[in-house]
Design a protein around this motif. Sequence first.
Motif, PDB file in Angstrom:
ATOM      1  N   VAL A  94      -2.134   5.294   1.541  1.00  9.29           N
ATOM      2  CA  VAL A  94      -1.122   4.266   1.954  1.00  9.29           C
ATOM      3  C   VAL A  94      -1.308   3.016   1.576  1.00  9.29           C
ATOM      4  CG1 VAL A  94      -0.561   3.473   4.413  1.00  9.29           C
ATOM      5  CG2 VAL A  94      -1.279   5.519   4.411  1.00  9.29           C
ATOM      6  N   TRP A  95      -2.488   2.164   1.759  1.00  5.15           N
ATOM      7  CA  TRP A  95      -2.495   0.793   1.236  1.00  5.15           C
ATOM      8  C   TRP A  95      -2.088   0.450  -0.292  1.00  5.15           C
ATOM      9  CZ3 TRP A  95      -7.287  -0.447   4.885  1.00  5.15           C
ATOM     10  CH2 TRP A  95      -6.759  -0.396   6.188  1.00  5.15           C
ATOM     11  N   ILE A  96      -3.013   1.237  -0.970  1.00  2.00           N
ATOM     12  CA  ILE A  96      -3.040   1.313  -2.301  1.00  2.00           C
ATOM     13  C   ILE A  96      -1.352   1.563  -2.886  1.00  2.00           C
ATOM     14  CG2 ILE A  96      -3.982   1.645  -4.786  1.00  2.00           C
ATOM     15  CD1 ILE A  96      -5.408  -0.332  -3.139  1.00  2.00           C
ATOM     16  N   PRO A  97      -0.960   2.772  -2.575  1.00  2.00           N
ATOM     17  CA  PRO A  97       0.471   3.089  -3.116  1.00  2.00           C
ATOM     18  C   PRO A  97       1.335   1.918  -2.620  1.00  2.00           C
ATOM     19  CG  PRO A  97      -0.549   4.931  -2.209  1.00  2.00           C
ATOM     20  CD  PRO A  97      -1.530   3.653  -1.954  1.00  2.00           C
ATOM     21  N   ALA A  98       1.531   1.283  -1.645  1.00  2.00           N
ATOM     22  CA  ALA A  98       2.187   0.309  -1.157  1.00  2.00           C
ATOM     23  C   ALA A  98       2.131  -1.150  -1.907  1.00  2.00           C
ATOM     24  CB  ALA A  98       1.968  -0.064   0.361  1.00  2.00           C
ATOM     25  N   GLU A  99       0.957  -1.348  -2.012  1.00  6.66           N
ATOM     26  CA  GLU A  99       0.429  -2.407  -3.141  1.00  6.66           C
ATOM     27  C   GLU A  99       1.217  -2.168  -4.587  1.00  6.66           C
ATOM     28  OE1 GLU A  99      -0.686  -5.308  -2.640  1.00  6.66           O
ATOM     29  OE2 GLU A  99      -1.218  -4.900  -0.268  1.00  6.66           O
ATOM     30  N   LEU A 100       1.080  -0.929  -5.178  1.00 11.85           N
ATOM     31  CA  LEU A 100       1.264  -0.632  -6.424  1.00 11.85           C
ATOM     32  C   LEU A 100       2.999  -0.582  -6.583  1.00 11.85           C
ATOM     33  CD1 LEU A 100      -0.846   2.233  -7.358  1.00 11.85           C
ATOM     34  CD2 LEU A 100      -1.077  -0.132  -8.288  1.00 11.85           C
ATOM     35  N   ALA A 101       3.591  -0.291  -5.297  1.00 10.41           N
ATOM     36  CA  ALA A 101       5.058  -0.078  -5.260  1.00 10.41           C
ATOM     37  C   ALA A 101       5.615  -1.839  -5.180  1.00 10.41           C
ATOM     38  CB  ALA A 101       5.512   0.541  -4.012  1.00 10.41           C
ATOM     39  N   LYS A 102       4.954  -2.570  -4.668  1.00  8.59           N
ATOM     40  CA  LYS A 102       5.260  -4.100  -4.603  1.00  8.59           C
ATOM     41  C   LYS A 102       5.225  -4.924  -5.986  1.00  8.59           C
ATOM     42  CE  LYS A 102       2.799  -5.762  -1.391  1.00  8.59           C
ATOM     43  NZ  LYS A 102       2.072  -6.347  -0.175  1.00  8.59           N
ATOM     44  N   SER A 103       4.196  -4.429  -6.563  1.00  7.27           N
ATOM     45  CA  SER A 103       3.773  -5.122  -8.117  1.00  7.27           C
ATOM     46  C   SER A 103       4.759  -4.467  -8.998  1.00  7.27           C
ATOM     47  CB  SER A 103       2.559  -4.922  -8.323  1.00  7.27           C
ATOM     48  OG  SER A 103       2.255  -3.900  -8.682  1.00  7.27           O
ATOM     49  N   PRO A 104       5.134  -5.423  -9.935  1.00  4.78           N
ATOM     50  CA  PRO A 104       6.132  -5.360 -10.866  1.00  4.78           C
ATOM     51  C   PRO A 104       5.323  -4.758 -12.166  1.00  4.78           C
ATOM     52  CG  PRO A 104       5.955  -7.500 -10.895  1.00  4.78           C
ATOM     53  CD  PRO A 104       5.275  -7.020  -9.646  1.00  4.78           C
ATOM     54  N   VAL A 105       6.023  -3.648 -12.703  1.00  5.03           N
ATOM     55  CA  VAL A 105       4.944  -2.938 -13.705  1.00  5.03           C
ATOM     56  C   VAL A 105       5.583  -3.149 -14.996  1.00  5.03           C
ATOM     57  CG1 VAL A 105       4.729  -0.655 -14.890  1.00  5.03           C
ATOM     58  CG2 VAL A 105       4.874  -0.651 -12.179  1.00  5.03           C
TER      59      VAL A 105
END
Length: 105
Positions: A94-105
């Motif tokens: 939950v938390w890490i995938p949400a963080e990864l989705a927010k950050s630009p790649v």
Amino acid sequence: MQGALTRYRIIAWIVGVCLLALVVVGMPLKYLGDNDVVVATVGPAHGFLFMIYLVLTYDLARRAGWAFPRMLLVMAAGTIPFLSFWAERKVSHVWIPAELAKSPV
């Protein structure tokens, strides 16, 4: 961040299993069977591994940019039987995938 997450997941499971061994096997043997071998063996190992758990949780929290209360919640999860498994699942799904989705790649 993936390496920090993997390290955290591994240590969360190890600490959780050690804590369960202490609570489910070691404590009844010590107090009901008057045999403290499991507590004397697993207890210090769990203490050492818990310190590693704290360090790796801090590392993951720093990389993910968590707020201080979230980091403390995840750290405290290693002190209550079964809660480290729940926290590991929450962090990794939950938390890490949400963080990864927010950050630009």
